[in-house]
Each structure stands twice: as C-alpha cells, then as structure tokens.
Write a protein that holds these residues in place. Structure first.
Motif, PDB file in Angstrom:
ATOM      1  N   LEU A   4       0.486  -1.281  -0.350  1.00 62.05           N
ATOM      2  CA  LEU A   4       0.069  -0.455  -0.130  1.00 62.05           C
ATOM      3  C   LEU A   4       0.886   0.845   0.227  1.00 62.05           C
ATOM      4  CD1 LEU A   4      -2.534  -1.024   2.479  1.00 62.05           C
ATOM      5  CD2 LEU A   4      -2.750  -1.472  -0.265  1.00 62.05           C
ATOM      6  N   MET A   5       2.317   0.966   0.180  1.00 59.58           N
ATOM      7  CA  MET A   5       3.204   2.596   0.114  1.00 59.58           C
ATOM      8  C   MET A   5       3.416   2.853  -1.228  1.00 59.58           C
ATOM      9  SD  MET A   5       5.181   3.282   3.532  1.00 59.58           S
ATOM     10  CE  MET A   5       6.192   3.936   2.624  1.00 59.58           C
ATOM     11  N   ALA A   6       2.898   2.340  -2.084  1.00 63.11           N
ATOM     12  CA  ALA A   6       3.129   2.621  -3.581  1.00 63.11           C
ATOM     13  C   ALA A   6       2.400   3.958  -4.194  1.00 63.11           C
ATOM     14  CB  ALA A   6       3.285   1.168  -4.059  1.00 63.11           C
ATOM     15  N   ARG A   7       0.750   3.688  -2.752  1.00 61.47           N
ATOM     16  CA  ARG A   7      -0.027   4.097  -2.877  1.00 61.47           C
ATOM     17  C   ARG A   7      -0.156   5.672  -2.728  1.00 61.47           C
ATOM     18  NH1 ARG A   7      -6.334   1.623  -2.246  1.00 61.47           N
ATOM     19  NH2 ARG A   7      -6.884   3.337  -4.644  1.00 61.47           N
ATOM     20  N   LEU A   8       1.771   5.948  -1.605  1.00 62.32           N
ATOM     21  CA  LEU A   8       1.261   6.868  -1.114  1.00 62.32           C
ATOM     22  C   LEU A   8       1.407   8.727  -2.631  1.00 62.32           C
ATOM     23  CD1 LEU A   8       2.380   6.593   1.929  1.00 62.32           C
ATOM     24  CD2 LEU A   8       0.596   7.330   1.539  1.00 62.32           C
ATOM     25  N   MET A   9       1.124   9.825  -2.336  1.00 58.92           N
ATOM     26  CA  MET A   9       1.550  10.491  -3.709  1.00 58.92           C
ATOM     27  C   MET A   9       2.892  11.585  -2.822  1.00 58.92           C
ATOM     28  SD  MET A   9      -0.935  10.367  -5.744  1.00 58.92           S
ATOM     29  CE  MET A   9      -2.497   9.951  -5.755  1.00 58.92           C
ATOM     30  N   PRO A  10       3.335  12.101  -3.377  1.00 57.82           N
ATOM     31  CA  PRO A  10       4.251  13.211  -3.145  1.00 57.82           C
ATOM     32  C   PRO A  10       4.112  13.671  -2.421  1.00 57.82           C
ATOM     33  CG  PRO A  10       4.532  12.804  -5.337  1.00 57.82           C
ATOM     34  CD  PRO A  10       3.559  12.349  -5.327  1.00 57.82           C
ATOM     35  N   TYR A  11       4.365  14.353  -1.728  1.00 61.41           N
ATOM     36  CA  TYR A  11       3.959  15.773  -0.245  1.00 61.41           C
ATOM     37  C   TYR A  11       3.970  16.899  -1.089  1.00 61.41           C
ATOM     38  CZ  TYR A  11       2.188  16.544   4.184  1.00 61.41           C
ATOM     39  OH  TYR A  11       1.311  16.669   5.660  1.00 61.41           O
ATOM     40  N   PRO A  12       3.158  17.994  -1.144  1.00 60.84           N
ATOM     41  CA  PRO A  12       2.827  19.455  -1.530  1.00 60.84           C
ATOM     42  C   PRO A  12       4.632  20.109  -1.810  1.00 60.84           C
ATOM     43  CG  PRO A  12       1.154  18.924  -0.001  1.00 60.84           C
ATOM     44  CD  PRO A  12       2.022  17.336   0.282  1.00 60.84           C
ATOM     45  N   PRO A 124     -12.282  16.409   1.778  1.00 60.03           N
ATOM     46  CA  PRO A 124     -12.525  17.601   1.288  1.00 60.03           C
ATOM     47  C   PRO A 124     -11.084  17.427   0.428  1.00 60.03           C
ATOM     48  CG  PRO A 124     -11.574  18.377   3.579  1.00 60.03           C
ATOM     49  CD  PRO A 124     -12.558  16.946   3.669  1.00 60.03           C
ATOM     50  N   ASN A 125     -12.031  18.807  -0.484  1.00 60.59           N
ATOM     51  CA  ASN A 125     -10.973  18.620  -1.333  1.00 60.59           C
ATOM     52  C   ASN A 125     -11.264  20.089  -1.969  1.00 60.59           C
ATOM     53  OD1 ASN A 125      -9.335  17.965  -3.864  1.00 60.59           O
ATOM     54  ND2 ASN A 125     -10.229  17.299  -5.442  1.00 60.59           N
ATOM     55  N   PRO A 126      -9.860  20.664  -1.619  1.00 60.14           N
ATOM     56  CA  PRO A 126      -8.754  20.330  -1.454  1.00 60.14           C
ATOM     57  C   PRO A 126      -8.425  20.432   0.196  1.00 60.14           C
ATOM     58  CG  PRO A 126      -8.374  22.840  -1.575  1.00 60.14           C
ATOM     59  CD  PRO A 126      -9.819  22.160  -1.631  1.00 60.14           C
ATOM     60  N   PHE A 127      -7.250  19.658   0.838  1.00 62.73           N
ATOM     61  CA  PHE A 127      -7.844  18.593   1.716  1.00 62.73           C
ATOM     62  C   PHE A 127      -6.311  18.382   2.063  1.00 62.73           C
ATOM     63  CE2 PHE A 127      -6.966  15.639  -1.527  1.00 62.73           C
ATOM     64  CZ  PHE A 127      -5.437  15.064  -1.142  1.00 62.73           C
ATOM     65  N   TYR A 128      -5.961  18.373   3.600  1.00 60.16           N
ATOM     66  CA  TYR A 128      -4.476  17.762   3.890  1.00 60.16           C
ATOM     67  C   TYR A 128      -3.792  16.310   4.431  1.00 60.16           C
ATOM     68  CZ  TYR A 128      -1.956  17.346   8.686  1.00 60.16           C
ATOM     69  OH  TYR A 128      -0.477  17.414   9.639  1.00 60.16           O
ATOM     70  N   GLN A 129      -2.984  16.533   3.241  1.00 57.33           N
ATOM     71  CA  GLN A 129      -2.785  15.082   3.274  1.00 57.33           C
ATOM     72  C   GLN A 129      -2.423  14.809   3.558  1.00 57.33           C
ATOM     73  OE1 GLN A 129      -1.906  17.726   0.725  1.00 57.33           O
ATOM     74  NE2 GLN A 129      -2.718  16.325  -0.911  1.00 57.33           N
ATOM     75  N   ILE A 130      -2.167  14.016   5.072  1.00 51.46           N
ATOM     76  CA  ILE A 130      -2.875  12.966   5.833  1.00 51.46           C
ATOM     77  C   ILE A 130      -3.697  12.525   5.679  1.00 51.46           C
ATOM     78  CG2 ILE A 130      -2.589  12.691   8.272  1.00 51.46           C
ATOM     79  CD1 ILE A 130       0.698  13.400   7.289  1.00 51.46           C
ATOM     80  N   TYR A 131      -4.934  12.434   5.588  1.00 51.14           N
ATOM     81  CA  TYR A 131      -6.443  12.356   5.637  1.00 51.14           C
ATOM     82  C   TYR A 131      -5.636  11.599   4.670  1.00 51.14           C
ATOM     83  CZ  TYR A 131      -7.865  16.832   6.904  1.00 51.14           C
ATOM     84  OH  TYR A 131      -7.750  17.716   7.730  1.00 51.14           O
ATOM     85  N   GLU A 132      -4.998  11.558   3.546  1.00 47.45           N
ATOM     86  CA  GLU A 132      -5.750  10.357   2.103  1.00 47.45           C
ATOM     87  C   GLU A 132      -4.179   9.346   2.612  1.00 47.45           C
ATOM     88  OE1 GLU A 132      -4.794  11.602  -2.295  1.00 47.45           O
ATOM     89  OE2 GLU A 132      -2.736  11.780  -1.306  1.00 47.45           O
ATOM     90  N   GLY A 133      -2.913  10.284   3.110  1.00 49.48           N
ATOM     91  CA  GLY A 133      -1.886   8.829   3.153  1.00 49.48           C
ATOM     92  C   GLY A 133      -2.885   7.711   3.977  1.00 49.48           C
ATOM     93  N   ALA A 134      -3.489   8.795   5.061  1.00 53.33           N
ATOM     94  CA  ALA A 134      -4.089   7.549   5.675  1.00 53.33           C
ATOM     95  C   ALA A 134      -5.182   6.471   5.949  1.00 53.33           C
ATOM     96  CB  ALA A 134      -4.547   7.992   7.567  1.00 53.33           C
TER      97      ALA A 134
END
Length: 395
Positions: A4-12, A124-134
């Motif tokens: 699942l690590m492969a799904r993480l996007m680059p941080y802003p 929400p979108n935009p969002f704090y990237q922690i939500y998506e990574g979690a």
C-alpha cells in the motif's frame, strides 16, 4: 514492504521543492508563506512551567496522559463549546496525543475496518494530505468532496445520496478549513451527525484552526458543540482533534488531543499503547498551563487580524483578498497557472507560496485548487507588510 506504500502521493512541499529547484530567488529577504508553521513567539509564561518540570524527562509517561491534563482539556472543551457539565469526562472521553498530525493518521489505522464492504473515506478537496495517506495505508478508498467558490469553499453535502452514505465508513471534516478558513455551521454539522448515526459513519473533525478566528463575539462552532446542542451528549460516532500548535504557537511541543465517543476513545487508546507515542511529562505540564489560559490566545488572534487587515489594505485592488472567518491562510484565486505564480513570486520577489493544485486531486477533470495559491500569514507583521508591498509592485 507494505504494497500500500506505493499508493502514497508526493507530499506538497516535496513537489514545491522540485518545482523551484532551478529558480534563483530575488535578492530580497525571504518571506516564507508556503508552510503553515506559526512564527509568533511562544507564550512566555510557559517557560517556568517547563523548567520546573524537567525532572519528568526521567520518567516514562502513561499513554493516556496525566489525569490533570485530561481534566484541563475536558474543562476547556466544556467552556469553549458550551458542553453540558459532565458530558465530556476526562476519564472516558479525552485522550492527549503527540500532535494532531500523527493522531489524524493513526486513528484511521486503529479504527478503519478493512474487512467491511464500506470502503470509502470521504475528505474535502483541497485537503490535508495526512487524510489521504492514512486512508491508503489502512486499505480504504478516498472519495474527494470538492470545495469550490460556488459552494462557499465547503463540500456540498446536500448532493450526497443515502446510497453514497451507505458506502462511507469515515468522513474527514476540516473546520475551519485548510486552506479556505471557512467553518462549517452548527446546522451543517448537525446534518452530518444525523447522517453519521443513520449510516454508521465515523466523523473525524480536524479543528486545529478553530481558535484563530476573526470575530471575538462569534467563534466557529465545533462538532461536539453541534452534537450537544441537539441532545447527542454521548457523542457517538464523533471525534474531534485539537492542537496547541496554532492556538498557542507551540508547533514543536507536539501536543494536542482527541475527544468524543468514549467507545472509540477506548479503542484508540488500546491501539496507542502499542503505537508508543506517549507525551513526555514536562510537555504535559506545559500543555495543562496552555489549555487553562485564554489571554495569550486572544493576543495571538489580534496579531493575525492585524496582518489580514494590512494585506487587505495593500493588495485588495490588485488581487482578491478575502479575509476568512478563521485560520491564518489566504486562498486567492489568481485565475492563472498557480505553479507559475509560485515560481514568479519566488524569482521576482523572494516570496514562497504553495500552489493550490498541490493540495488537491483532479476529479472528473476538475482541480478545485487550480489558479489559487495558499498564503500562510505566519511571518511577523513587518515581514508580511513588506511582502505585500513587493507583491503590489509586482502585480
């Protein structure tokens, strides 16, 4: 390795670093408006508290924190959000955490049921990237709810059907919002609580900007306040996250809390005893003192309000400057490529901002943050005024 690590996007900020790697900034003092890291001085009255409790570093702290810290948090919540006495108990409804960033991430790991047919985690979108990574690392599927100007930079919850709600397991709220600064109303929060109870959805309310509001007579409501006002005083399916980072200018203390549904708090505590993230005892003593004082918070708000007014006075005839109800961000729509804006402002004025599209995902061809930049007004007043005057000349 966890696949699942492969799904993480680059941080802003990784993307911003790459974007600006080959740019030579203007020969002016740097103004960092890109990262939401408070730069106001930490409250002076906390220094003696820390010094008097240095001996606590020689002890292992308990995962659920000192009873006095939980009580201070409980009392603060009751005062701030007008909760009935005794409805939010220190023993059952409150859990100190080492900053809300790690807590917002780890709560999903603890409470998301990967065996459920309900896979969606809404945000929400935009969002704090922690939500998506979690969400990705827990095995969930993000669903992005656009926050557009025509919906007041809030998700359009009224457009979600009961079938949509039946597919949702968790919903991230950010109120007041990052980056818009727009809070959800009491009525909107109560609508979400009713839906959450009817469809068994966990509401995760990130309220880290709740104390940086403009109008002293009208602080933004919170999820627990909305629940209590409708008689929902067991706070079932409701968790709120608060921090001292923004409220008290203590980002390095790594101190916050989660509060709400006692059943969920107990499960999250059980997870955290294995997670190993207890707050050091001296930090807890400082936190107690910070949660018990409001004068430094009001002074902090006044500083941000000065900066908002100054930027409005200098720039409002050159670019859209909408002063938000809360937070320390501006979210102007400049109606051009926001990555190019970030490059131009750095190269020509040595001002660093974050392109809005880096906080978003493109869904159905729509990128809600495109054309916007996020300006974090965290620099001192004089630096913000100087930066605004540079932008006025540039624009």
């Amino acid at each position: 390795m966890n696949p699942l690590m492969a799904r993480l996007m680059p941080y802003p900020f990784e993307k911003l670093k790459q974007l600006t790697a080959n740019i030579t900034p203007a020969s002016l003092p740097e103004v960092a408006w890109s990262i939401g890291e408070p730069k106001h001085a930490a409250p002076e009255f906390l220094s003696p508290v820390l010094n008097q409790n240095l001996g606590g570093f020689s002890q292992y702290p308990a995962t659920n924190g000192l009873p006095a810290l939980r009580e201070a948090i409980s009392q603060w919540c009751q005062r701030r959000f007008q909760l009935p006495d005794g409805s939010l108990t220190a023993d059952r409804n409150v859990l100190p955490v080492t900053g809300t960033r790690e807590a917002l991430f780890s709560v999903v790991q603890a409470l998301f049921d990967a065996s459920s047919a309900k896979r969606d985690v809404w945000m929400p979108n935009p969002f704090y990237q922690i939500y998506e990574g979690a969400t990705y690392l827990a095995g969930g599927e993000p669903r992005y709810l656009p926050c557009l100007a025509e919906t007041g930079y809030l998700p359009d919850f009224s457009g979600l059907t009961d079938a949509d709600w039946d597919n949702c397991q968790m919903l991230f709220l950010c109120t007041p919002g990052n980056p818009s600064g727009q809070p959800l109303s009491l009525e909107q929060l109560q609508h979400l609580i009713r839906k959450a109870i009817n469809h068994d959805v966990l509401l995760i309310s990130d309220e880290c900007y709740s104390e940086l509001y403009r109008d002293e007579a009208n602080p933004p409501p919170g999820l627990l306040q909305a629940a209590a006002a409708m008689g929902h005083t067991d706070y079932r399916n409701c968790l709120v996250f608060h921090s001292l980072s923004k409220r008290s200018n203590l980002p390095g203390l790594r101190s916050g809390f989660v509060a709400g549904d006692a059943r969920l708090i107990a499960e999250f505590l059980r997870y955290r005893t294995y997670h190993g993230c207890a707050m050091p005892l001296p930090h807890q003593q400082v936190s107690i003192a910070a949660w018990q004082d409001e004068s430094h918070v009001a002074a902090n708000r006044a500083l941000y309000n000065q900066k908002y007014q100054a930027l409005h006075d200098i720039l409002s005839d050159k670019m859209p400057v909408r002063i938000p109800e809360a937070s320390f961000y501006l979210w102007p729509n400049l109606e051009r490529d926001d990555t190019q804006v970030a490059c131009d402002w750095l190269e020509q004025s040595n001002i660093r901002v974050l392109p809005g599209q880096y906080l978003c995902r493109t869904i159905d061809g729509v990128t809600p943050g495109y054309g916007h930049v996020r300006i974090a007004l965290v620099a001192e007043l004089d630096a913000c005024i100087d930066a605004a005057e540079r932008l006025r000349r540039l624009l």
